[in-house]
Each structure stands twice: as C-alpha cells, then as structure tokens.
Design a protein around this motif. Structure first.
Motif, PDB file in Angstrom:
ATOM      1  N   PHE A  12      60.500 -11.880  44.746  1.00  0.00           N
ATOM      2  CA  PHE A  12      60.215 -10.469  44.482  1.00  0.00           C
ATOM      3  C   PHE A  12      61.451  -9.866  43.832  1.00  0.00           C
ATOM      4  N   ARG A  13      61.237  -8.950  42.913  1.00  0.00           N
ATOM      5  CA  ARG A  13      62.348  -8.362  42.188  1.00  0.00           C
ATOM      6  C   ARG A  13      62.218  -6.840  42.173  1.00  0.00           C
ATOM      7  N   VAL A  14      63.355  -6.171  42.374  1.00  0.00           N
ATOM      8  CA  VAL A  14      63.461  -4.708  42.244  1.00  0.00           C
ATOM      9  C   VAL A  14      64.507  -4.431  41.178  1.00  0.00           C
ATOM     10  N   ARG A  15      64.155  -3.596  40.197  1.00  0.00           N
ATOM     11  CA  ARG A  15      65.080  -3.290  39.097  1.00  0.00           C
ATOM     12  C   ARG A  15      65.100  -1.777  38.889  1.00  0.00           C
ATOM     13  N   ALA A  16      66.291  -1.182  38.991  1.00  0.00           N
ATOM     14  CA  ALA A  16      66.461   0.255  38.814  1.00  0.00           C
ATOM     15  C   ALA A  16      67.433   0.508  37.680  1.00  0.00           C
ATOM     16  N   VAL A  17      67.112   1.487  36.857  1.00  0.00           N
ATOM     17  CA  VAL A  17      67.983   1.929  35.770  1.00  0.00           C
ATOM     18  C   VAL A  17      68.340   3.387  36.035  1.00  0.00           C
ATOM     19  N   LEU A  18      69.628   3.640  36.244  1.00  0.00           N
ATOM     20  CA  LEU A  18      70.100   4.968  36.616  1.00  0.00           C
ATOM     21  C   LEU A  18      71.080   5.473  35.563  1.00  0.00           C
ATOM     22  N   PRO A  19      71.103   6.787  35.323  1.00  0.00           N
ATOM     23  CA  PRO A  19      72.078   7.326  34.374  1.00  0.00           C
ATOM     24  C   PRO A  19      73.474   7.337  34.983  1.00  0.00           C
ATOM     25  N   VAL A  20      74.475   7.104  34.145  1.00  0.00           N
ATOM     26  CA  VAL A  20      75.852   7.131  34.622  1.00  0.00           C
ATOM     27  C   VAL A  20      76.261   8.553  34.992  1.00  0.00           C
ATOM     28  N   VAL A  21      75.880   9.503  34.146  1.00  0.00           N
ATOM     29  CA  VAL A  21      76.165  10.924  34.394  1.00  0.00           C
ATOM     30  C   VAL A  21      74.854  11.603  34.716  1.00  0.00           C
ATOM     31  N   LEU A  22      74.860  12.380  35.765  1.00  0.00           N
ATOM     32  CA  LEU A  22      73.631  13.004  36.232  1.00  0.00           C
ATOM     33  C   LEU A  22      73.126  14.006  35.208  1.00  0.00           C
ATOM     34  N   PRO A  23      71.841  13.935  34.797  1.00  0.00           N
ATOM     35  CA  PRO A  23      71.298  14.904  33.841  1.00  0.00           C
ATOM     36  C   PRO A  23      71.139  16.268  34.474  1.00  0.00           C
ATOM     37  N   ARG A  78      61.783   4.698  44.946  1.00  0.00           N
ATOM     38  CA  ARG A  78      61.304   5.460  43.798  1.00  0.00           C
ATOM     39  C   ARG A  78      61.868   6.879  43.817  1.00  0.00           C
ATOM     40  N   GLU A  79      61.872   7.524  44.998  1.00  0.00           N
ATOM     41  CA  GLU A  79      62.399   8.887  45.102  1.00  0.00           C
ATOM     42  C   GLU A  79      63.893   8.920  44.818  1.00  0.00           C
ATOM     43  N   ARG A  80      64.616   7.893  45.286  1.00  0.00           N
ATOM     44  CA  ARG A  80      66.050   7.829  45.011  1.00  0.00           C
ATOM     45  C   ARG A  80      66.311   7.786  43.504  1.00  0.00           C
ATOM     46  N   ALA A  81      65.582   6.921  42.807  1.00  0.00           N
ATOM     47  CA  ALA A  81      65.779   6.799  41.365  1.00  0.00           C
ATOM     48  C   ALA A  81      65.387   8.084  40.646  1.00  0.00           C
ATOM     49  N   ALA A  82      64.239   8.656  41.032  1.00  0.00           N
ATOM     50  CA  ALA A  82      63.779   9.876  40.358  1.00  0.00           C
ATOM     51  C   ALA A  82      64.719  11.044  40.614  1.00  0.00           C
ATOM     52  N   ALA A  83      65.341  11.104  41.793  1.00  0.00           N
ATOM     53  CA  ALA A  83      66.203  12.234  42.135  1.00  0.00           C
ATOM     54  C   ALA A  83      67.420  12.328  41.227  1.00  0.00           C
ATOM     55  N   VAL A  84      67.861  11.206  40.642  1.00  0.00           N
ATOM     56  CA  VAL A  84      69.015  11.239  39.752  1.00  0.00           C
ATOM     57  C   VAL A  84      68.606  11.053  38.294  1.00  0.00           C
ATOM     58  N   GLY A  85      67.297  11.136  38.011  1.00  0.00           N
ATOM     59  CA  GLY A  85      66.834  11.034  36.635  1.00  0.00           C
ATOM     60  C   GLY A  85      66.710   9.611  36.132  1.00  0.00           C
ATOM     61  N   GLY A  86      66.572   8.634  37.033  1.00  0.00           N
ATOM     62  CA  GLY A  86      66.446   7.234  36.634  1.00  0.00           C
ATOM     63  C   GLY A  86      65.030   6.730  36.757  1.00  0.00           C
ATOM     64  N   SER A  87      64.863   5.414  36.576  1.00  0.00           N
ATOM     65  CA  SER A  87      63.554   4.780  36.675  1.00  0.00           C
ATOM     66  C   SER A  87      63.693   3.500  37.470  1.00  0.00           C
ATOM     67  N   ILE A  88      62.577   3.025  37.995  1.00  0.00           N
ATOM     68  CA  ILE A  88      62.576   1.807  38.811  1.00  0.00           C
ATOM     69  C   ILE A  88      61.259   1.080  38.624  1.00  0.00           C
ATOM     70  N   ASP A  89      61.318  -0.238  38.603  1.00  0.00           N
ATOM     71  CA  ASP A  89      60.084  -1.027  38.640  1.00  0.00           C
ATOM     72  C   ASP A  89      60.328  -2.223  39.554  1.00  0.00           C
ATOM     73  N   TYR A  90      59.267  -2.686  40.166  1.00  0.00           N
ATOM     74  CA  TYR A  90      59.381  -3.785  41.125  1.00  0.00           C
ATOM     75  C   TYR A  90      58.078  -4.554  41.143  1.00  0.00           C
ATOM     76  N   GLY A  91      58.159  -5.784  41.622  1.00  0.00           N
ATOM     77  CA  GLY A  91      56.964  -6.610  41.704  1.00  0.00           C
ATOM     78  C   GLY A  91      57.313  -8.064  41.955  1.00  0.00           C
TER      79      GLY A  91
END
Length: 420
Positions: free
Chosen positions: A400-411, A380-393
C-alpha cells in the motif's frame, strides 16, 4: 448641567400621550397670552379667536398620528387669526409645532412639498392682509420664510436620528460578525486539537499494543527482548503523556501558549525508529533541505507519516515500510509504502490535482472505496489544510502506498483557513 440632563431623562421617560399633552399645555399658555393682549389698533380677542385657539390645541394632541392634517388645521387657524385682524408674534406657535412634527416623522419628499405649500399660503395671506410696513404680516417675503424654519429643524433632527440608528445597527452587525468569527475560530481550533489527539492516541496505543504483544510472546523464551519491548511501551507512554499535557494545556489556559515545539521533519528519524521497534522494519530517506519550510507544513508532513505508519502496523500485515521525504523546488513530496499482502479492495483516493513530483509509483487501477477510515480522512484533511494534495491506494503486486504533495510555503488561502 446635571440638573438639565436629569430633566431630559425624565422627559424621555414620559409616555407619548403625556408628552403631547405637556406640549399642548405649553403652546396653549404662550399662544393664549399673545391672543389676549393684542395691539389696540387691531382686532381684539373675541369668540372666534378662542374658538380657533381651541381647534389648534385640540389638533395638536393628534400630531403624531396625523401630522399633515394637524398641520393643515393649525395653519388654517393661524391664517384665520391674521385675516380676522389679530397680529402677534406667538399666534403661529401651534403651526410651528405641527410643521416640525411633519418633518421629524416623515421623509424628505413630504417635507419639501409641505414647505412649498406652507410658504405659498403664508405669502398669500400676507398679501391679502395688507402691505403696511408696521404690520409684520404685511411683509410677504418674511411670511414665506418662517414656515421653512421648523421644517428644516425637523429635517435635521430626523436625519440625525436615522444616522444614529444606522450607527447602532452597524455596531450590532459588527458585534455579530465578531461573534461568528470567534465561533468559527473556536470550531477550527477544536478540529485541530481533535486531530492532534487522534494522532497522539492512535499512534501511541497502536505502538504500545504491538510492543506489549512482543513482550508477552517473548516473556518466557527471550526475556531480554521482552524487557526491551516493555521499555518501548514505557517510553511511548511517557511521550504520549507529554504530548497530551501540552495539548490540554492550551485548552486549560487561553492566555498561554504551549512551550513544546510542534513536531516536524527533524523528529522523523525518532518516529520511524519507534515503529521499527514495534516489529515493522521501517526505513527513512530524506532528500533535500528543510530550510524555509513552514512549521505548519512540517507538522502536516510529520502527522501524515505518523498516521500512515500506524495504519501499516494496524492493518497491513507488512514487515517492511519505506518513508521518503523529498523537496523539489517549492513542493515537498512525502511517500510511505509497505510490502503488505495484496488487498482485495483497492481504494485509491485523491484530493486536488495529481502530484507531478518525482517518478510515479505503480499504483493499482483506481476505484471508488466503499468505506474510508478515520486515519485516511485525517491525512486528507492534513494535506488540504496546508493547500496540498494526497493520493493513496494498493500497489500492484502487493503493498500500500500513501503519497502527499505539500507546498513549501503556506498559500494565502491556507493561512486564512486556520492551523492544521
């Protein structure tokens, strides 16, 4: 110039009382000399003259504590000399010092009122004494101007002191702000290094434990498999030592940067291959191109995959895992899924808005987790540090699945927040 500077320093080192007595002595010397040698056509020095001088000098001793009353007393003495018939250029020296003190130790409003009153009184005394041109005190206009000179000088000195104090306060605040910013950056760097160390140690130790278990089980019956597993243990240990050395080098030498490149998407096949050798059949699918990706985003994606596969080996009991990395426009979607047995606890978690990239995977009904491991927190911290989001469950039917969406260019806000 050096001698003058030394005198100024010694004068500043004097106590206030000593400095006041020294000022009184100098003022008394010049004023008494002027009072003793008066023009023959005017009043000569007598008892009243010396009494007014003694009152003026005594009042000057208290000029710091009561500047306005001292100005009133010395002004009255100066007016008394003029009305008594004494004419001299230095008889107003005590009131000049008193007026300067009023301005330098007061405020602008008090200075203005004091100047107004002093000018009116001085002009009135000049009118009362007479209009003889030979008598300097017979010129009311000049007599109204001279009290303003020490007041103006005191105002300038006081304003300059206030400016210097303000500049000093600003410098102190700026230094404190720099120290706070440095402390914040150090704290963020420590967090980043802590995450790096956690990722390195947790991944490597898990992989080595699994490989060592495989080697131990196959030691007697299948020695080739045992040898291969031990080689994997050796290679994992070497890699961990190299990464730890690069990280610790940054801590040891602040003037040097690590020469080892940060891991990114190009290292994912090697990472997935190591987990395959650990007993989990992991497959990688990489769609899209990595051109234009921020190195911080690539590092975050790599660490999320690393942590998720480590959790698969440690906790899921799965035999297969799939890693998918796809780029869609200005977003990078990273997904890790396994086929472990159904979980009794369904701890989906989401940070930020739900991802809208690609087809949704079947995730069980959301519920609030009772506990959350350090690995999930790290992702979660990794995703938040670059302005992305993550969900898992857990996935419906098992896994079990982990899905992260990260921006291509850092905000911009992620750039201000520091490096992941």
């Amino acid at each position: 110039m050096t001698s003058f500077d030394g005198l100024v320093e010694r004068a500043r080192s004097l106590s206030p009382l000593t400095a006041d007595l020294l000022v009184v002595a100098v003022v008394g010397l010049f004023t008494a000399s002027d009072a003793a040698s008066n023009d023959p056509d005017y009043q000569q020095a007598d008892g009243l003259t010396w009494l007014l001088l003694a009152i003026s000098l005594t009042a000057l001793v208290w000029r710091r504590r009561w500047p306005v009353p001292v100005a009133v007393v010395t002004g009255a003495a100066c007016a008394g000399w003029a009305l008594h018939g004494h004419i001299g250029e230095l008889l107003n020296l005590p009131v000049i010092v008193a007026l300067y003190t009023v301005a330098v130790l007061g405020d602008r409003r008090r200075t203005l009122w004091t100047g107004l009153v002093a000018s009116l009184v001085s002009g009135a005394v000049a009118l009362r004494v007479g209009r003889d041109v030979a008598n300097p005190q017979g010129l009311p206009l000049l007599e109204m101007i001279w009290p303003l000179v020490p007041l103006l000088l005191g105002e300038v000195i006081r304003t300059r002191r206030q400016l210097m104090d303000e500049y000093a306060a600003r410098a102190v605040r700026a230094e404190e702000e720099r120290e706070r910013e440095a402390a914040r950056r150090v704290h963020e760097e420590r967090l980043r290094i802590a995450r790096e160390l956690h990722d390195i140690v947790a991944h490597t130790v898990t992989a080595m434990t699994v490989q060592a278990g495989v080697a131990l089980d196959a030691l007697d019956t299948r020695p080739e498999i045992s040898r291969q597993a031990m080689r994997q243990v050796r290679d994992s240990g070497k890699e961990a030592v190299g990464e730890l050395r690069a990280t610790v080098t940054v801590l040891r030498d602040h003037d040097s940067e690590s020469t080892s490149p940060a891991p990114g998407l190009a290292q994912l096949p090697e990472l997935v291959g190591r987990f395959t050798d650990s007993g989990v059949d992991a497959a990688l699918r990489h769609d899209g191109t990595a051109d234009g990706l921020s190195p911080m985003v690539e590092l975050a994606a790599y660490r999320i995959v690393q942590e998720a596969l480590t959790n698969v080996v440690k906790h899921s009991g799965a035999r297969h895992a799939a890693v998918s990395v796809a780029r869609h426009g200005d977003q990078l979607c990273v997904e890790i899924a396994d086929d472990g047995p159904p979980s009794q606890i369904e701890p989906p978690s989401r940070l930020g808005p739900p991802p809208q990239i690609g087809p949704p995977s079947p995730v069980g009904p959301p519920s609030q987790p009772e506990t959350e491991g350090f690995g999930l927190v790290g992702m979660r911290e990794r995703a938040a540090a670059v302005g992305g989001s993550i969900d898992y469950g857990p996935v419906s039917g098992g896994g079990f699945r982990v899905r992260a969406v990260l921006p291509v260019v850092l905000p911009a806000e992620a750039l201000r927040g520091g490096r992941p």
